[in-house]
Design a protein around this motif. Structure first.
Motif, PDB file in Angstrom:
ATOM      1  N   ALA A   1       0.831  -1.208   0.000  1.00 36.68           N
ATOM      2  CA  ALA A   1       0.000   0.000   0.000  1.00 36.68           C
ATOM      3  C   ALA A   1       0.863   1.254   0.000  1.00 36.68           C
ATOM      4  CB  ALA A   1      -0.923  -0.013   1.214  1.00 36.68           C
ATOM      5  N   ARG A   2       1.988   1.207   0.691  1.00 34.25           N
ATOM      6  CA  ARG A   2       2.897   2.367   0.715  1.00 34.25           C
ATOM      7  C   ARG A   2       3.570   2.570  -0.636  1.00 34.25           C
ATOM      8  NH1 ARG A   2       2.624   5.787   5.187  1.00 34.25           N
ATOM      9  NH2 ARG A   2       1.917   4.489   6.877  1.00 34.25           N
ATOM     10  N   LEU A   3       3.902   1.489  -1.301  1.00 35.60           N
ATOM     11  CA  LEU A   3       4.562   1.613  -2.600  1.00 35.60           C
ATOM     12  C   LEU A   3       3.615   2.156  -3.665  1.00 35.60           C
ATOM     13  CD1 LEU A   3       6.708  -1.639  -2.696  1.00 35.60           C
ATOM     14  CD2 LEU A   3       7.514   0.707  -2.408  1.00 35.60           C
ATOM     15  N   LEU A   4       2.344   1.838  -3.571  1.00 36.63           N
ATOM     16  CA  LEU A   4       1.360   2.294  -4.552  1.00 36.63           C
ATOM     17  C   LEU A   4       0.337   3.228  -3.904  1.00 36.63           C
ATOM     18  CD1 LEU A   4       0.703  -1.042  -6.474  1.00 36.63           C
ATOM     19  CD2 LEU A   4       2.156   0.859  -7.167  1.00 36.63           C
ATOM     20  N   ARG A   5       0.785   4.120  -3.050  1.00 37.36           N
ATOM     21  CA  ARG A   5      -0.142   4.918  -2.247  1.00 37.36           C
ATOM     22  C   ARG A   5      -0.959   5.929  -3.041  1.00 37.36           C
ATOM     23  NH1 ARG A   5       4.373   7.231   1.268  1.00 37.36           N
ATOM     24  NH2 ARG A   5       5.802   7.659  -0.401  1.00 37.36           N
ATOM     25  N   HIS A   6      -0.481   6.394  -4.161  1.00 42.54           N
ATOM     26  CA  HIS A   6      -1.216   7.405  -4.923  1.00 42.54           C
ATOM     27  C   HIS A   6      -2.072   6.803  -6.029  1.00 42.54           C
ATOM     28  CE1 HIS A   6       0.779  10.529  -2.758  1.00 42.54           C
ATOM     29  NE2 HIS A   6       1.964  10.055  -3.099  1.00 42.54           N
ATOM     30  N   ARG A   7      -2.192   5.501  -6.014  1.00 37.34           N
ATOM     31  CA  ARG A   7      -2.983   4.833  -7.042  1.00 37.34           C
ATOM     32  C   ARG A   7      -4.078   4.005  -6.368  1.00 37.34           C
ATOM     33  NH1 ARG A   7       2.322   4.622  -8.066  1.00 37.34           N
ATOM     34  NH2 ARG A   7       3.082   5.390 -10.039  1.00 37.34           N
TER      35      ARG A   7
ATOM     36  N   LEU B   1      -3.449  -6.898  -5.517  1.00 36.08           N
ATOM     37  CA  LEU B   1      -2.241  -6.371  -6.138  1.00 36.08           C
ATOM     38  C   LEU B   1      -1.309  -5.782  -5.084  1.00 36.08           C
ATOM     39  CD1 LEU B   1      -0.604  -5.638  -8.670  1.00 36.08           C
ATOM     40  CD2 LEU B   1      -1.884  -3.490  -8.727  1.00 36.08           C
ATOM     41  N   LEU B   2      -1.871  -5.059  -4.131  1.00 34.40           N
ATOM     42  CA  LEU B   2      -1.055  -4.497  -3.047  1.00 34.40           C
ATOM     43  C   LEU B   2      -0.393  -5.606  -2.235  1.00 34.40           C
ATOM     44  CD1 LEU B   2      -3.491  -1.740  -1.723  1.00 34.40           C
ATOM     45  CD2 LEU B   2      -1.605  -1.470  -3.333  1.00 34.40           C
ATOM     46  N   LEU B   3      -1.152  -6.646  -1.947  1.00 38.12           N
ATOM     47  CA  LEU B   3      -0.616  -7.763  -1.180  1.00 38.12           C
ATOM     48  C   LEU B   3       0.464  -8.505  -1.953  1.00 38.12           C
ATOM     49  CD1 LEU B   3      -0.709  -9.436   1.398  1.00 38.12           C
ATOM     50  CD2 LEU B   3      -2.539 -10.776   0.366  1.00 38.12           C
ATOM     51  N   ALA B   4       0.244  -8.738  -3.244  1.00 38.85           N
ATOM     52  CA  ALA B   4       1.225  -9.451  -4.064  1.00 38.85           C
ATOM     53  C   ALA B   4       2.534  -8.666  -4.160  1.00 38.85           C
ATOM     54  CB  ALA B   4       0.663  -9.713  -5.455  1.00 38.85           C
ATOM     55  N   LEU B   5       2.432  -7.356  -4.373  1.00 41.59           N
ATOM     56  CA  LEU B   5       3.640  -6.534  -4.435  1.00 41.59           C
ATOM     57  C   LEU B   5       4.362  -6.529  -3.098  1.00 41.59           C
ATOM     58  CD1 LEU B   5       5.436  -4.560  -6.001  1.00 41.59           C
ATOM     59  CD2 LEU B   5       3.925  -2.736  -5.203  1.00 41.59           C
ATOM     60  N   GLY B   6       3.616  -6.364  -2.026  1.00 39.89           N
ATOM     61  CA  GLY B   6       4.217  -6.364  -0.695  1.00 39.89           C
ATOM     62  C   GLY B   6       4.851  -7.696  -0.346  1.00 39.89           C
ATOM     63  N   LEU B   7       4.207  -8.802  -0.713  1.00 41.00           N
ATOM     64  CA  LEU B   7       4.770 -10.125  -0.447  1.00 41.00           C
ATOM     65  C   LEU B   7       6.067 -10.343  -1.224  1.00 41.00           C
ATOM     66  CD1 LEU B   7       1.661 -12.452  -0.282  1.00 41.00           C
ATOM     67  CD2 LEU B   7       3.268 -11.961   1.551  1.00 41.00           C
ATOM     68  N   ALA B   8       6.123  -9.826  -2.458  1.00 39.82           N
ATOM     69  CA  ALA B   8       7.355  -9.950  -3.237  1.00 39.82           C
ATOM     70  C   ALA B   8       8.497  -9.210  -2.560  1.00 39.82           C
ATOM     71  CB  ALA B   8       7.134  -9.423  -4.654  1.00 39.82           C
ATOM     72  N   VAL B   9       8.232  -8.013  -2.070  1.00 44.15           N
ATOM     73  CA  VAL B   9       9.266  -7.229  -1.388  1.00 44.15           C
ATOM     74  C   VAL B   9       9.693  -7.912  -0.093  1.00 44.15           C
ATOM     75  CG1 VAL B   9       9.736  -5.026  -0.247  1.00 44.15           C
ATOM     76  CG2 VAL B   9       8.544  -5.062  -2.438  1.00 44.15           C
ATOM     77  N   VAL B  10       8.722  -8.382   0.673  1.00 43.11           N
ATOM     78  CA  VAL B  10       9.036  -9.038   1.944  1.00 43.11           C
ATOM     79  C   VAL B  10       9.831 -10.324   1.713  1.00 43.11           C
ATOM     80  CG1 VAL B  10       7.994 -10.268   3.893  1.00 43.11           C
ATOM     81  CG2 VAL B  10       7.179  -8.001   3.284  1.00 43.11           C
ATOM     82  N   MET B  11       9.437 -11.107   0.728  1.00 45.02           N
ATOM     83  CA  MET B  11      10.155 -12.358   0.450  1.00 45.02           C
ATOM     84  C   MET B  11      11.593 -12.088   0.009  1.00 45.02           C
ATOM     85  SD  MET B  11       8.217 -14.676   1.421  1.00 45.02           S
ATOM     86  CE  MET B  11       9.225 -16.030   0.922  1.00 45.02           C
ATOM     87  N   LEU B  12      11.791 -11.052  -0.787  1.00 47.61           N
ATOM     88  CA  LEU B  12      13.158 -10.688  -1.173  1.00 47.61           C
ATOM     89  C   LEU B  12      13.975 -10.268   0.042  1.00 47.61           C
ATOM     90  CD1 LEU B  12      12.597  -8.707  -4.475  1.00 47.61           C
ATOM     91  CD2 LEU B  12      13.809 -10.870  -4.213  1.00 47.61           C
ATOM     92  N   ALA B  13      13.379  -9.486   0.915  1.00 46.65           N
ATOM     93  CA  ALA B  13      14.100  -9.010   2.091  1.00 46.65           C
ATOM     94  C   ALA B  13      14.416 -10.138   3.068  1.00 46.65           C
ATOM     95  CB  ALA B  13      13.290  -7.919   2.791  1.00 46.65           C
ATOM     96  N   VAL B  14      13.477 -11.047   3.252  1.00 45.10           N
ATOM     97  CA  VAL B  14      13.658 -12.140   4.212  1.00 45.10           C
ATOM     98  C   VAL B  14      14.701 -13.149   3.722  1.00 45.10           C
ATOM     99  CG1 VAL B  14      12.447 -14.115   5.222  1.00 45.10           C
ATOM    100  CG2 VAL B  14      11.397 -11.876   5.269  1.00 45.10           C
ATOM    101  N   ASN B  15      14.851 -13.277   2.420  1.00 44.98           N
ATOM    102  CA  ASN B  15      15.792 -14.246   1.876  1.00 44.98           C
ATOM    103  C   ASN B  15      17.185 -13.684   1.626  1.00 44.98           C
ATOM    104  OD1 ASN B  15      14.172 -16.601   1.773  1.00 44.98           O
ATOM    105  ND2 ASN B  15      13.023 -15.663   0.122  1.00 44.98           N
TER     106      ASN B  15
ATOM    107  N   GLU C   1     -14.035   3.104  12.792  1.00 47.05           N
ATOM    108  CA  GLU C   1     -13.154   2.849  11.661  1.00 47.05           C
ATOM    109  C   GLU C   1     -11.698   2.965  12.097  1.00 47.05           C
ATOM    110  OE1 GLU C   1     -13.779   1.931   8.500  1.00 47.05           O
ATOM    111  OE2 GLU C   1     -15.849   1.678   9.103  1.00 47.05           O
ATOM    112  N   PRO C   2     -10.879   1.973  11.765  1.00 49.69           N
ATOM    113  CA  PRO C   2      -9.453   2.117  12.046  1.00 49.69           C
ATOM    114  C   PRO C   2      -8.838   3.131  11.094  1.00 49.69           C
ATOM    115  CG  PRO C   2      -9.879   0.087  10.879  1.00 49.69           C
ATOM    116  CD  PRO C   2     -11.213   0.709  11.178  1.00 49.69           C
ATOM    117  N   ASN C   3      -7.673   3.642  11.461  1.00 52.00           N
ATOM    118  CA  ASN C   3      -6.971   4.592  10.593  1.00 52.00           C
ATOM    119  C   ASN C   3      -6.582   3.902   9.299  1.00 52.00           C
ATOM    120  OD1 ASN C   3      -7.161   6.528  12.562  1.00 52.00           O
ATOM    121  ND2 ASN C   3      -5.159   6.069  13.433  1.00 52.00           N
ATOM    122  N   PRO C   4      -6.660   4.601   8.170  1.00 50.52           N
ATOM    123  CA  PRO C   4      -6.266   3.976   6.891  1.00 50.52           C
ATOM    124  C   PRO C   4      -4.776   3.707   6.858  1.00 50.52           C
ATOM    125  CG  PRO C   4      -6.758   6.297   6.586  1.00 50.52           C
ATOM    126  CD  PRO C   4      -7.117   5.965   8.002  1.00 50.52           C
ATOM    127  N   VAL C   5      -4.397   2.724   6.060  1.00 50.03           N
ATOM    128  CA  VAL C   5      -2.993   2.330   5.942  1.00 50.03           C
ATOM    129  C   VAL C   5      -2.191   3.398   5.244  1.00 50.03           C
ATOM    130  CG1 VAL C   5      -1.439   0.653   4.892  1.00 50.03           C
ATOM    131  CG2 VAL C   5      -3.542  -0.106   5.985  1.00 50.03           C
TER     132      VAL C   5
END
Length: 76
Positions: A12-18, A24-38, A71-75
Motif C-alpha cells: 500500500a505504501r509503494l502504490l499509495r497514490h494509485r 495487487l497491493l498484497l502481491a507486491l508487498g509479499l514480493a518485497v518481503v520475500m526478497l528481504a527475508v531471503n 473505523e481504524p486509521n487507513p494504511v
C-alpha cells in the motif's frame, strides 16, 4: 500472519497514490518481503523485525476494535 499484514502495508505504501485492488497491493508487498527475508545474513533479523511489527499492528487493530472505535486509521 504478521508478515502478511506487513506485506500489505508495504504494498500500500509503494502504490499509495494509485487506487489498486487489495490483491495487487498484497502481491507486491509479499514480493518485497520475500526478497528481504531471503537476503543472506540479514534475512533472519529482517524476518524477526517484520514479525514484531506485524504483531504490533494486529494488536493495535484488535485493541481499537474491542474499544468500539468505528473505523481504524487507513494504511495509506
Amino acid at each position: 500472519l504478521a508478515q502478511i499484514v506487513v506485506a500489505y502495508i508495504v504494498g500500500a505504501r509503494l502504490l499509495r497514490h494509485r487506487d489498486r485492488h487489495y490483491a495487487l497491493l498484497l502481491a507486491l508487498g509479499l514480493a518485497v518481503v520475500m526478497l528481504a527475508v531471503n537476503l543472506p545474513f540479514l534475512g533472519g533479523l529482517i524476518s524477526f523485525l517484520l514479525t514484531i511489527c506485524g504483531l504490533g499492528v494486529l494488536a493495535l487493530f484488535l485493541w481499537r476494535r474491542l474499544r468500539g472505535e468505528d473505523e481504524p486509521n487507513p494504511v495509506v
